[in-house]
Each structure stands twice: as structure tokens, then as C-alpha cells.
Enzyme design. Structure first.
Site, PDB file in Angstrom:
ATOM      1  N   ASN A 222       1.614   3.137  -2.534  1.00 29.61           N
ATOM      2  CA  ASN A 222       0.961   4.134  -3.397  1.00 29.61           C
ATOM      3  C   ASN A 222      -0.267   4.733  -2.721  1.00 29.61           C
ATOM      4  O   ASN A 222      -0.499   5.946  -2.795  1.00 29.61           O
ATOM      5  CB  ASN A 222       0.600   3.503  -4.749  1.00 29.61           C
ATOM      6  CG  ASN A 222       1.777   3.517  -5.695  1.00 29.61           C
ATOM      7  OD1 ASN A 222       2.169   4.568  -6.204  1.00 29.61           O
ATOM      8  ND2 ASN A 222       2.373   2.355  -5.904  1.00 29.61           N
TER       9      ASN A 222
ATOM     10  N   LEU B 115     -10.006  -6.843 -13.409  1.00 23.10           N
ATOM     11  CA  LEU B 115     -11.399  -6.448 -13.208  1.00 23.10           C
ATOM     12  C   LEU B 115     -12.268  -7.060 -14.301  1.00 23.10           C
ATOM     13  O   LEU B 115     -11.850  -7.167 -15.458  1.00 23.10           O
ATOM     14  CB  LEU B 115     -11.534  -4.929 -13.272  1.00 23.10           C
ATOM     15  CG  LEU B 115     -10.721  -4.120 -12.254  1.00 23.10           C
ATOM     16  CD1 LEU B 115     -11.064  -2.635 -12.388  1.00 23.10           C
ATOM     17  CD2 LEU B 115     -10.963  -4.600 -10.833  1.00 23.10           C
TER      18      LEU B 115
ATOM     19  N   GLU C  99     -10.666  -2.877 -20.777  1.00 23.15           N
ATOM     20  CA  GLU C  99     -10.829  -4.327 -20.615  1.00 23.15           C
ATOM     21  C   GLU C  99      -9.568  -5.120 -20.909  1.00 23.15           C
ATOM     22  O   GLU C  99      -9.525  -6.322 -20.679  1.00 23.15           O
ATOM     23  CB  GLU C  99     -11.997  -4.811 -21.472  1.00 23.15           C
ATOM     24  CG  GLU C  99     -13.315  -4.358 -20.870  1.00 23.15           C
ATOM     25  CD  GLU C  99     -14.502  -4.803 -21.679  1.00 23.15           C
ATOM     26  OE1 GLU C  99     -14.365  -5.740 -22.477  1.00 23.15           O
ATOM     27  OE2 GLU C  99     -15.564  -4.187 -21.501  1.00 23.15           O
TER      28      GLU C  99
ATOM     29  N   HIS D  92       1.246   1.355 -13.090  1.00 22.48           N
ATOM     30  CA  HIS D  92       2.052   0.230 -13.572  1.00 22.48           C
ATOM     31  C   HIS D  92       3.518   0.664 -13.592  1.00 22.48           C
ATOM     32  O   HIS D  92       3.831   1.761 -14.075  1.00 22.48           O
ATOM     33  CB  HIS D  92       1.579  -0.178 -14.970  1.00 22.48           C
ATOM     34  CG  HIS D  92       2.303  -1.384 -15.481  1.00 22.48           C
ATOM     35  ND1 HIS D  92       2.039  -2.649 -15.010  1.00 22.48           N
ATOM     36  CD2 HIS D  92       3.305  -1.511 -16.373  1.00 22.48           C
ATOM     37  CE1 HIS D  92       2.839  -3.509 -15.611  1.00 22.48           C
ATOM     38  NE2 HIS D  92       3.628  -2.847 -16.439  1.00 22.48           N
TER      39      HIS D  92
ATOM     40  N   MET E 298      -3.957  -6.750  -7.160  1.00 17.60           N
ATOM     41  CA  MET E 298      -3.437  -7.849  -7.981  1.00 17.60           C
ATOM     42  C   MET E 298      -4.571  -8.729  -8.507  1.00 17.60           C
ATOM     43  O   MET E 298      -4.593  -9.942  -8.301  1.00 17.60           O
ATOM     44  CB  MET E 298      -2.443  -8.690  -7.161  1.00 17.60           C
ATOM     45  CG  MET E 298      -1.268  -7.883  -6.621  1.00 17.60           C
ATOM     46  SD  MET E 298      -0.388  -6.974  -7.909  1.00 17.60           S
ATOM     47  CE  MET E 298       0.445  -8.336  -8.706  1.00 17.60           C
TER      48      MET E 298
ATOM     49  N   ASP F  55      -3.257  -3.596 -18.658  1.00 22.80           N
ATOM     50  CA  ASP F  55      -2.269  -2.508 -18.721  1.00 22.80           C
ATOM     51  C   ASP F  55      -2.334  -1.770 -20.059  1.00 22.80           C
ATOM     52  O   ASP F  55      -1.310  -1.494 -20.694  1.00 22.80           O
ATOM     53  CB  ASP F  55      -0.848  -3.066 -18.492  1.00 22.80           C
ATOM     54  CG  ASP F  55      -0.709  -3.709 -17.120  1.00 22.80           C
ATOM     55  OD1 ASP F  55      -1.405  -3.267 -16.187  1.00 22.80           O
ATOM     56  OD2 ASP F  55       0.091  -4.655 -16.985  1.00 22.80           O
TER      57      ASP F  55
ATOM     58  N   GLY G 230       0.773  -1.241   0.000  1.00 27.47           N
ATOM     59  CA  GLY G 230       0.000   0.000   0.000  1.00 27.47           C
ATOM     60  C   GLY G 230       0.798   1.282   0.000  1.00 27.47           C
ATOM     61  O   GLY G 230       0.303   2.330   0.430  1.00 27.47           O
TER      62      GLY G 230
ATOM     63  N   GLU H  84       6.462   6.566  -8.893  1.00 27.47           N
ATOM     64  CA  GLU H  84       5.058   6.166  -8.844  1.00 27.47           C
ATOM     65  C   GLU H  84       4.279   7.048  -7.866  1.00 27.47           C
ATOM     66  O   GLU H  84       3.160   7.486  -8.126  1.00 27.47           O
ATOM     67  CB  GLU H  84       4.918   4.705  -8.408  1.00 27.47           C
ATOM     68  CG  GLU H  84       5.441   3.697  -9.408  1.00 27.47           C
ATOM     69  CD  GLU H  84       5.205   2.268  -8.944  1.00 27.47           C
ATOM     70  OE1 GLU H  84       4.170   1.992  -8.327  1.00 27.47           O
ATOM     71  OE2 GLU H  84       6.081   1.422  -9.185  1.00 27.47           O
TER      72      GLU H  84
HETATM   73  C1  GRF Z   1       3.558  -0.952  -7.526  1.00 21.88           C
HETATM   74  O1  GRF Z   1       4.828  -1.185  -8.067  1.00 21.88           O
HETATM   75  C2  GRF Z   1       2.566  -0.727  -8.624  1.00 21.88           C
HETATM   76  O2  GRF Z   1       3.125  -0.092  -9.745  1.00 21.88           O
HETATM   77  C3  GRF Z   1       2.142  -2.107  -8.987  1.00 21.88           C
HETATM   78  O3  GRF Z   1       2.095  -2.798  -7.768  1.00 21.88           O
HETATM   79  C4  GRF Z   1       2.981  -2.178  -6.846  1.00 21.88           C
HETATM   80  C5  GRF Z   1       2.172  -1.831  -5.633  1.00 21.88           C
HETATM   81  O4  GRF Z   1       2.971  -1.304  -4.608  1.00 21.88           O
HETATM   82  N1  GRF Z   1       0.882  -2.098  -9.687  1.00 21.88           N
HETATM   83  P1  GRF Z   1       2.292  -0.660  -3.317  1.00 21.88           P
HETATM   84  O5  GRF Z   1       1.394  -1.731  -2.720  1.00 21.88           O
HETATM   85  O6  GRF Z   1       1.531   0.550  -3.746  1.00 21.88           O
HETATM   86  O7  GRF Z   1       3.442  -0.341  -2.415  1.00 21.88           O
END
Ligand code: GRF
Length: 220
Positions: free
Chosen positions: A26, A105, A154, A121, A102, A157, A24, A186
Site C-alpha cells: 500500500n 495506537l 480509539e 482495512h 500491525m 477498525d 508495504g 486497496e
Molecule cells: C493490507 O491488506 C491492509 O489492508 C492491512 O494490512 C495489509 C498490508 O499490506 N491493514 P501491505 O503491507 O500494504 O502490502
């Protein structure tokens, strides 16, 4: 009261529904941007995890945010997604942010929030979609790497790009150091992407998400 009728209504807040499965970071970067005033008019409606042990979920609880577990393991995608959608609606979320979620959808989920689902991503799409994108980029020997925040459609990425941030790959990098430096980007990119979407100042032109031109399109 007063002469408010002549003024436009203050715009409604943008309410984020954050979906995550893991640490988490991000999500926490977004929460910190809101706290620090970098995302005015944006608030977190709910944090949903499909994994009960996700560290991000506990972090959401610590911050006092609504945190909901909807375990996906062993469930049909459409049924699980219907529960997530109901939860998002119940909390009044109007912009969905996948933050290390992960799970793919279902088409029904994507259709329920047209151009209102963001994903992050860790590569410069369309290069290196799928899992372990940083490792893929490093092994390929690219000289520039980075991250992408895009709308979810759909295909995996694949949706329209909202923000990308690039960094050089250093000769001294290994896959781990590169991943760490991409992650720092990110955290900046997600805030900028949410700011763009929430601002109402951008529009789709074909696949291109661009600033509206004065005098063209729907102005507020
Ligand atoms: C990140 O690298 C994001 O780009 C990918 O999954 C990872 C998630 O990291 N989709 P976090 O859980 O936000 O630390």
C-alpha cells in the site's frame, strides 16, 4: 514583488507520515500515485516501521525516502508511540497513513492527529474488523467483499469511512485469490482517500465524510 497580495497563498503540501510493519504494497501504491502525478500537492515526509526487517522499509530506502525504524517489541505502547509522534513531527508530517501497521495506537497518538490518521482495512467495515478480514469474509460466504479506508479513532477498525471499494466474490475464488483482488482495490482506495483528505473539499457530518456543499461550512 508583483501583485501577489490579492491572491491566496498556494496551499501547503500535505506531508504524509507512513507507518508500516510489513511488505508495504500500500505504501508503494501511494508512492507510485505521487510519482505519476495522481496526488498533486502530496508528498511523503517519512516512512516509519516498528519492525526492522519490514520489506516496506527497505523499499522506502530504495526510493530515497526518509525511512526510520522504531522497534516496538518489548516497549510500552505509550512510550513507543511518543517516539513515533516525535519522529512524525520532526519530519513535518501532517497526515498519518497506516499501511499495514500491525499495532494499535494509544489514545494520546489518536488525539495528536484528530481526523488526520488514515487506516486501510481489507473488508467492507463494519463487517469483519480485526485480523485476517479477507479469510473471515470468505469463510462467512459473503457475495461482495472489499476494502475500507477510514479515519482512526480509539476503537479498532471503527472510525469514519473515507473510501470503500467493493468487488464480487466469485464462486471460483479461494481465500487467497479473494485477498489478491481485494489488495488491488486497496491500492486504488488509498490514493483516492488521500486525495479526498488533502483536497480540503470534504468534511465530517456526524460519522459521514462527505463533500462540502457550496456556500456551507468553511470554504478556503
Ligand atoms: C493490507 O491488506 C491492509 O489492508 C492491512 O494490512 C495489509 C498490508 O499490506 N491493514 P501491505 O503491507 O500494504 O502490502
Amino acid at each position: 514583488m508583483g501583485k501577489t497580495h490579492a491572491n491566496k497563498q498556494p496551499s501547503k503540501p500535505t506531508r504524509l507520515g507512513i507507518l508500516l510493519s510489513g511488505r508495504g504494497s500500500n505504501f508503494l501504491a501511494i508512492a507510485e500515485s505521487i510519482r505519476a502525478g495522481r496526488l498533486p500537492g502530496v508528498e511523503i515526509a517519512v516512512v516509519v516501521s516498528n519492525v526492522a526487517e519490514a520489506a516496506g522499509l527497505e523499499a522506502a530506502r530504495v526510493l530515497g525516502l526518509p525511512a526510520v525504524v522504531l522497534v516496538s517489541k518489548g516497549r510500552k505502547r505509550a512510550e513507543h508511540d511518543a517516539d513515533v509522534l516525535a519522529c512524525l513531527r520532526e519530519h513535518g508530517a501532517d497526515l498519518v497513513c497506516l499501511a499495514g501497521y500491525m499495532r494499535l495506537l494509544s489514545p494520546e497518538f489518536v488525539a495528536a492527529f484528530p481526523n488526520r490518521i488514515l487506516n486501510i482495512h481489507p473488508s467492507l467495515l463494519p463487517a469483519f474488523p480485526g485480523l485476517e478480514a479477507q479469510e473471515q469474509a470468505f469463510a462467512y460466504g459473503v457475495k461482495v467483499a472489499g476494502c475500507t479506508v477510514h479515519f482512526v479513532d480509539e476503537e479498532l477498525d471503527h472510525g469514519a469511512i473515507v473510501v470503500q471499494r467493493a468487488i464480487p466474490v466469485l464462486d471460483t475464488d479461494d481465500a487467497e485469490s479473494l485477498s489478491e483482488r481485494i489488495l488491488a482495490e486497496e491500492h486504488l482506495a488509498y490514493t483516492e482517500a488521500i486525495r479526498r483528505v488533502a483536497s480540503g473539499e470534504f468534511e465530517m457530518r456526524g460519522r459521514r465524510y462527505v463533500k462540502k456543499i457550496e456556500g456551507i461550512g468553511n470554504r478556503e
